[in-house]
Every structure is written in structure tokens, then in C-alpha cells.
Design an enzyme around this catalytic site. Structure first.
Site, short mmCIF file in Angstrom:
data_model
loop_
_atom_site.label_atom_id
_atom_site.label_comp_id
_atom_site.label_asym_id
_atom_site.label_seq_id
_atom_site.Cartn_x
_atom_site.Cartn_y
_atom_site.Cartn_z
N ARG A 17 0.83 -1.22 0.00
CA ARG A 17 0.00 0.00 0.00
C ARG A 17 0.86 1.25 0.00
NH1 ARG A 17 -3.66 -0.27 4.96
NH2 ARG A 17 -1.72 -1.10 5.75
N ASN A 35 -5.99 -2.62 1.73
CA ASN A 35 -5.98 -4.08 1.78
C ASN A 35 -7.42 -4.57 1.73
OD1 ASN A 35 -3.21 -4.33 2.03
ND2 ASN A 35 -3.25 -4.45 4.24
#
Length: 90
Positions: A17, A35
Site C-alpha cells: 500500500r 488491503n
């Protein structure tokens, strides 16, 4: 132009991320990444086509400790702008 993406493989717990956010910001893209419960990483990005093409290539490669097995990528029908700067969602 805006796109939705989902990255599959070893992409959680490896800094994916943060990698996706850093690369998007370097390209001047708006959007977000998070996520997902199935172990993938998903998000949306908005910007000029050349920047999105570069972003797609970078997402497919991933960070040093990640392993991308598949990248799903598709155009979004946008009705409003995505967040800028690009953000990580939890």
C-alpha cells in the site's frame, strides 16, 4: 481518466500500500489504496492516461518484497473526483 485496480499475490504485509501510494504521488495521481479481506490490495486512481499507464506497470512489478501474480485493471465511470493527494485507506 479513472481506473479501479486489484492486485493479487503476496501483496499484504510487504509494504504494498505504501509503495502504491508513493508511486501514485510521484506520478501526480489522485485516488486511494487499501488491503482487502481476500488478501488482495485494491484501489482507484485518476489522472492523465500516460501517468496511469506508468502506474499500471509499476503496480504490476510491485515492491521488492512483494510478489504480484495478477493485476486486474478497468476504467471507472467517474461522477466525482478521487482524493488528492493519493491516500491509504484502512
Amino acid at each position: 481518466m479513472a481506473v479501479a485496480f486489484r492486485v493479487h499475490g503476496g501483496v499484504q504485509g510487504v509494504g504494498y500500500r505504501r509503495f502504491a501510494q508513493r508511486e501514485a504521488q510521484a506520478l501526480g495521481l489522485a485516488g486511494w489504496v487499501r488491503n482487502d479481506a481476500d488478501g488482495s490490495v485494491c484501489g482507484e486512481a485518476e489522472g492523465p492516461e500516460p501517468a496511469l499507464a506508468a502506474y499500471r506497470a509499476r503496480l504490476a512489478q510491485g515492491p521488492a518484497f512483494g510478489q504480484v501474480s495478477r493485476l486486474d485493471w478497468g476504467a471507472l465511470d467517474m461522477r466525482s473526483s478521487l482524493p488528492f493527494p493519493f491516500e491509504i485507506r484502512r
